[in-house]
Design an enzyme around this catalytic site. Sequence first.
Site, PDB file in Angstrom:
ATOM      1  N   HIS A  55      -1.202 145.197 -28.557  1.00  0.00           N
ATOM      2  CA  HIS A  55      -0.785 146.232 -27.908  1.00  0.00           C
ATOM      3  C   HIS A  55      -1.142 147.487 -27.662  1.00  0.00           C
ATOM      4  O   HIS A  55      -1.214 147.845 -27.075  1.00  0.00           O
ATOM      5  CB  HIS A  55       0.748 145.896 -27.898  1.00  0.00           C
ATOM      6  N   GLU A 104       3.913 149.894 -17.393  1.00  0.00           N
ATOM      7  CA  GLU A 104       3.607 149.566 -18.222  1.00  0.00           C
ATOM      8  C   GLU A 104       4.647 147.764 -18.411  1.00  0.00           C
ATOM      9  O   GLU A 104       5.409 147.754 -17.560  1.00  0.00           O
ATOM     10  CB  GLU A 104       3.933 150.912 -19.719  1.00  0.00           C
ATOM     11  N   HIS A 106       7.105 145.243 -20.753  1.00  0.00           N
ATOM     12  CA  HIS A 106       7.928 145.680 -22.218  1.00  0.00           C
ATOM     13  C   HIS A 106       8.417 143.715 -21.855  1.00  0.00           C
ATOM     14  O   HIS A 106       9.310 143.744 -21.777  1.00  0.00           O
ATOM     15  CB  HIS A 106       8.845 146.206 -22.043  1.00  0.00           C
ATOM     16  N   ASN A 107       7.555 142.982 -21.894  1.00  0.00           N
ATOM     17  CA  ASN A 107       8.007 141.853 -21.626  1.00  0.00           C
ATOM     18  C   ASN A 107       8.366 140.714 -22.721  1.00  0.00           C
ATOM     19  O   ASN A 107      10.005 140.114 -22.932  1.00  0.00           O
ATOM     20  CB  ASN A 107       6.320 140.845 -21.506  1.00  0.00           C
ATOM     21  N   GLN A 326      14.408 154.706 -30.108  1.00  0.00           N
ATOM     22  CA  GLN A 326      13.764 155.757 -29.157  1.00  0.00           C
ATOM     23  C   GLN A 326      14.131 156.922 -29.146  1.00  0.00           C
ATOM     24  O   GLN A 326      14.497 157.787 -29.536  1.00  0.00           O
ATOM     25  CB  GLN A 326      13.744 154.489 -27.741  1.00  0.00           C
ATOM     26  N   ASP A 512      -2.434 149.694 -12.658  1.00  0.00           N
ATOM     27  CA  ASP A 512      -1.904 148.263 -13.252  1.00  0.00           C
ATOM     28  C   ASP A 512      -1.429 147.576 -14.508  1.00  0.00           C
ATOM     29  O   ASP A 512      -1.820 148.140 -15.317  1.00  0.00           O
ATOM     30  CB  ASP A 512      -3.306 147.416 -12.915  1.00  0.00           C
ATOM     31  N   GLY A 549      -3.283 152.339 -16.959  1.00  0.00           N
ATOM     32  CA  GLY A 549      -2.220 151.295 -16.432  1.00  0.00           C
ATOM     33  C   GLY A 549      -2.115 149.782 -18.184  1.00  0.00           C
ATOM     34  O   GLY A 549      -1.927 151.337 -19.079  1.00  0.00           O
TER      35      GLY A 549
END
Length: 756
Positions: A55, A104, A106-107, A326, A512, A549
């Site tokens: 990643h 981006e 965040h799957n 975060q 992308d 991307g």
Amino acid sequence: MTLDTVEHASSTPDHEQPWAELGLKPDEYERIREILGRRPTGAELAMYSVMWSEHCSYKSSKVHLRKFGELPQETPLGKTLAGIGENAGVIDIGQGYAVTFKVESHNHPSYIEPYQGAATGIGGIVRDILAMGARPVAVMDPLRFGPLDAPDTARVLPGIVAGVGGYGNCLGLPNIGGEVVFDETYVGNPLVNALCVGVLRHEDLHLAHATGTGNKVVLYGARTGGDGIGGVSVLASETFDAEGPSRRPAVQVGDPFMEKLLIECTLELFAAGVVNGIQDLGGAGLSCATSELASAGDGGMHVELSHVPLRDSTLSPEEILMSESQERMMAVVEPEHLAGFMDICDKWDVEAVVVGEVTDGDHLVIDWHGETVVDVPPRSVAHDGPVYERPYARPSWQDDLQADAAERLPRPATGEELREQFEQVLTSPNIADKSWVTKQYDRYVLGNTVLGEPDDAGMIRIDDETGLGVAISTDCNGRFAKLDPYAGAQLALAESYRNVAMSGALPLAVTDCLNFGSPEDPDVMWQFERATHGLKDACAELGIPVTGGNVSFYNQTGETPILPTPVVGVLGVMADVRQRIATGFRSDGAHVLLVGRATTDELSGSTWADVVHGHLGGLPPAVDLDAERRLADLMVHVAKEVIVESAHDLSDGGLAVAVAEAAFRHGIGVTLELDDPFADLFSETTGRALVVVAEENHEAFVSLAERFDVELSSIGRTGGDRIVVDGQFEVGVADLSDRWSVVLPAVLGTIDAQAR
């Protein structure tokens, strides 16, 4: 337990370390030892493991992404101010303004913990935009799920949508578009892609770097906690098994109200001129921020890790470095500006602590209570990770797949059968009304949204006085990409480019988000290589740059990869948003024109083939980028002339879907006269649009189409309350609209019920 310091690591070369558990390969671990001339400390191992993850390091994709750097960086309006390699791309849009945008993924976090995974995806992309010196002004969310009625979809979809809406709404950012797509391959691996766009003046652009010996390194924002340890850096760098959600502690927990304070605080810090550079703490957290800032600067930095404010005092140095908590940023501040920096943070109630300083050395040194736990060359962590040339080969099944063309499938024999299939397509999950999703997003907060769902592109006003604005669209048809990844990526670009042009905006640049299966599978890597090659070639032909991307690999469950999904976002500029073109029939008696390429029999990969026959095979529609450019040029010009009532691109579902959606918008019907009703309705030939022109402007539009060398044909007139295909069938607009609009609520329930 003995603290694993650099001195301790040097004297214990045979100490066993959990490098495999952290996702490192044997040769990668040995390479780290070669770089350091010893074994790494636990803290160093933590840093390398997250920064060398797929990643963060793009180790399997770098060799293919380099081709985007070969593209000219000029846009049709000027130059790219910041491009690939920065937090986000920045382009000139005229009048002294620039926009920055990026998409981006965040799957995997969103599969494990849907609400927080999606929410922190929005938060992370917003901070990327903020770090460039821009004010975030809008977000978008391309989403992919398993079948609408699948149990996995029922678990993840409501939480993901609520997370996107909850975080974005609390930030006060309008959500102006995106996608919701359902397919069997996304079961167990939904895609949550997040896009943000920001606005800045040219002189406000900031790049992240740590320069100036003695300058202070300040960590500000939320405290560091145990949530998100490893986060996306680890979760997005491996394949899930089929046993379901796990690893919940690795998912970050978001606080949008803290982020809102962070946004305002950061923008004031930039405006006050008290920072040299700012870096977001996203994937890989402090490991990323410290190594990237040092690597992009003079090369030396010293950090005292024990000064980092913690929510959990039991965290070890390794956990602090890996945490992806975060709403945190890191700034480089000159000593004379430190007091002013702290005053601004205090004003916004944002905690800020000096954790280190820039040094005249060439190493990143991190201490823990005065003892050195990290001493590394920063480039070796941030930029000089492994680069793999993964083997790839055309899959053995690709020829058979392409030979199984949908053009051979049975077609309706009567007008009644044609009507049934028309309604079947319109009420299928991928075509049905998505307002169940979009009503959970505030699309108009800030008062600058000009276009949003269900228009072809989102549009935001940038300047109140001149009307300057930008339009954005994201698109991808994974079925096309499965049939031919090279053409599929180009078709994604073409659709997004066309959507922006349909709004009247001039397409300028691309971002992308390339979502694929495991890079260790040669079939997947072939898809990836073909897709990136296709996208690069198409951008070169259209004359627009890729400004940045994201790559997301390992999107598969067990041995089953997702459809290759190269999501392409296109941003365009609108000189005056008052001249924008919306969708929908708006009056009776207007000319309905099919504008662009002549329709041919192109059904493979189409919505009709998928919905009516459950079929995927053949070759996708042919790409004609020159025709796309000519159509775009025409629509950008006619927007300035204000001579069309509306326009709608033809893509998923072809003319059938475009006509129905135009009728649903204001409840106005249409009568169509088609030469070949079936092919005209369901073919997905590209480079086409449905344009509606009032009688008094018809002749002028036809003349302009000829001038721009764009074909057109008159296919009907608006009016009444029914969709009529002459000689075939007719259906009531209100009745069909009602059935189109209840598909998602019938399965997912009401939004209020979900909230309870």
